[in-house]
Motif scaffolding. Structure first.
Motif, PDB file in Angstrom:
ATOM      1  N   UNK A 300       0.850  -1.203   0.000  1.00 40.69           N
ATOM      2  CA  UNK A 300       0.000   0.000   0.000  1.00 40.69           C
ATOM      3  C   UNK A 300       0.882   1.248   0.000  1.00 40.69           C
ATOM      4  N   UNK A 301       1.963   1.208   0.803  1.00 41.71           N
ATOM      5  CA  UNK A 301       2.855   2.365   0.882  1.00 41.71           C
ATOM      6  C   UNK A 301       3.579   2.592  -0.452  1.00 41.71           C
ATOM      7  N   UNK A 302       3.977   1.496  -1.077  1.00 40.98           N
ATOM      8  CA  UNK A 302       4.663   1.582  -2.375  1.00 40.98           C
ATOM      9  C   UNK A 302       3.783   2.320  -3.394  1.00 40.98           C
ATOM     10  N   UNK A 303       2.506   1.914  -3.438  1.00 43.17           N
ATOM     11  CA  UNK A 303       1.578   2.544  -4.397  1.00 43.17           C
ATOM     12  C   UNK A 303       1.377   4.020  -4.039  1.00 43.17           C
ATOM     13  N   UNK A 304       1.215   4.276  -2.755  1.00 42.29           N
ATOM     14  CA  UNK A 304       0.957   5.656  -2.308  1.00 42.29           C
ATOM     15  C   UNK A 304       2.145   6.569  -2.613  1.00 42.29           C
ATOM     16  N   UNK A 305       3.342   6.083  -2.314  1.00 41.94           N
ATOM     17  CA  UNK A 305       4.544   6.884  -2.586  1.00 41.94           C
ATOM     18  C   UNK A 305       4.652   7.229  -4.067  1.00 41.94           C
ATOM     19  N   UNK A 306       4.343   6.260  -4.904  1.00 45.62           N
ATOM     20  CA  UNK A 306       4.441   6.520  -6.344  1.00 45.62           C
ATOM     21  C   UNK A 306       3.292   7.386  -6.852  1.00 45.62           C
ATOM     22  N   UNK A 307       2.167   7.312  -6.147  1.00 43.15           N
ATOM     23  CA  UNK A 307       1.054   8.195  -6.536  1.00 43.15           C
ATOM     24  C   UNK A 307       1.443   9.658  -6.283  1.00 43.15           C
ATOM     25  N   UNK A 308       2.167   9.895  -5.194  1.00 44.74           N
ATOM     26  CA  UNK A 308       2.646  11.254  -4.896  1.00 44.74           C
ATOM     27  C   UNK A 308       3.629  11.699  -5.979  1.00 44.74           C
ATOM     28  N   UNK A 309       4.505  10.801  -6.374  1.00 40.91           N
ATOM     29  CA  UNK A 309       5.480  11.129  -7.439  1.00 40.91           C
ATOM     30  C   UNK A 309       4.740  11.403  -8.749  1.00 40.91           C
TER      31      UNK A 309
END
Ligand code: PLP
Length: 402
Positions: A300-309
């Motif tokens: 979930x964190x991986x997806x969220x971090x990349x969504x911010x990018x």
């Protein structure tokens, strides 16, 4: 006398020289731009190399495996613990029940998986459909095996599947359709409805569906990753290919896998063995540790971090005067440079990407690399899987374009 000379000539065979295909091979735009970017000290948003951190448990697992002596060939289908971990996570996340002994093959990346699958399933002259924009390695690998790639256009700006186009592209030589979801370069995620429509065609024409799911954990907003393998009646004809290059930021480790019906796995494993023998042993252990120990919060964190990018790069591209297509998954943005003729020199995408690098020090890939000749010339592809400070710097430079 003349006859003897002709015979001697014939006995010489073809002599030294490249294969018929080799002279037609051109260096990929992605590698070319990486070289160019390094030469000028640019920020490289061309290559899909995530330079985010490798999870500790994964790195430590590989180091420990080397120290523990896991440095020799493994079984050709991979270590049992990794196959079990892959089967368990596939069932947990997608509801697909997989036998780790007979239906999972650990491969040298998703790239090695695709190559071995194509060798096992196709003959020279067979046709395989791919969706455009496509991932160049799929096309190149098929061509290298004398299999004919046939592009089927997805309809922009949302890259929708038009199943009539698929039907129109099918001939008696068609053997398979390649799906890449989430996709490189468009970030397209095939919806369940699209996959159901595609499944109907595959069943009707008795086609394999090869699905490259390397970006399965990079999914944004309301989008959901669905594998064609879970669509009713598709299990036997679907070959799933994925891996950990992207999820664990270990592109250089070469750990991927195939999930397929046991009746195909034997031949795929045979060809993978010829090409690679096995995936690197200590890295199989490191990745197994990662899958076993990292829970849902990691993904979930991986997806969220990349969504911010994704938000960062989309905003910078708009500020630079480009029109980005918003990706639902993966970590690339295709952006149109139409209207920037006054700032970016060149009449095609390759020239414009070089002009962009010269003016801003940011490397992107020409969109034409993902289309048939003559298309994608107004597009550039930007990879946003970068450390925040590098991405911020790239965004700052891009904003300076206007
Ligand atoms: N498949 C797609 C669609 C990709 O974009 C990439 C890397 O860019 C790969 C496969 C490569 O995966 P691997 O490192 O597992 O070979």
């Amino acid at each position: 006398m003349e006859g003897a000379m002709v015979q001697a000539e014939a006995a010489k065979g073809r002599g030294l020289g490249l294969s018929e295909l080799a002279p037609r091979v051109v260096q990929s735009e992605i590698r070319a731009m990486t070289v160019e970017s390094d030469r000028v000290g640019g920020v490289n948003l061309a290559q899909g190399v995530c330079d985010t951190e490798v999870p500790d448990v994964v790195a430590e697992g590989a180091i420990k495996a080397i120290r523990d002596g896991h440095n020799i060939y493994t079984r050709l289908d991979g270590i049992p613990r990794l196959r079990r971990a892959i089967a368990e996570k596939t069932e947990r996340m997608q509801g697909l029940v997989v036998d780790p002994e007979r239906e999972v093959l650990v491969t040298s990346g998703a790239t090695g998986a695709f190559h071995a699958v194509a060798m096992a399933l196709f003959d020279p002259g067979d046709e395989v459909l791919l969706f455009e924009p496509f991932y160049g390695y799929h096309v190149g690998t098929l061509r290298s095996l004398r299999v004919v790639p046939v592009a089927v256009e997805l309809e922009g700006p949302d890259w929708k599947l038009n199943v009539d186009r698929v039907r129109a592209a099918i001939t008696p030589k068609t053997r398979a359709v390649v799906v890449n979801t989430p996709s490189n370069p468009a970030g397209k995620i095939f919806t369940r409805a699209e996959l159901e429509a595609l499944a109907e065609v595959a069943r009707e024409h008795d086609l394999f569906v090869l699905t490259d799911e390397i970006y399965e954990h990079f999914v944004y907003g309301d989008a959901k990753h669905v594998s064609p393998a879970v669509i009713e009646g598709m299990r036997e004809r679907t070959i799933v290919m994925s891996g950990y290059s992207k999820t664990f930021s270990v592109t250089g480790w070469r750990i991927g896998y195939v999930i397929a019906d046991a009746k195909w796995v034997g031949a795929i494993g045979y060809f993978h063995d010829l090409l690679y023998v096995c995936a690197p042993s200590p890295f199989q252990h490191g990745v197994a540790d990662g899958i076993e120990q990292l829970g849902q919060t990691f993904y979930a964190r991986l997806a969220l971090e990349h969504e911010v990018k994704r938000t960062m790069i989309l905003s910078a591209l708009k500020d630079a005067g480009m029109t980005p297509h918003v990706p639902d998954g993966a970590y690339y943005v295709l952006a149109s440079t139409a209207g920037l003729e006054h700032v970016l020199e060149g009449t095609n995408a390759a020239e414009r990407s070089r002009s962009l690098l010269k003016k801003t020090g940011v490397a992107a890939v020409a969109g034409s690399a993902f289309f048939r000749a003559g298309k994608g010339e107004d597009l550039l592809r930007f990879c946003f899987a970068k450390k925040d400070e590098d991405l911020e710097e790239a965004c700052r430079r891009l904003r300076g374009l206007r």
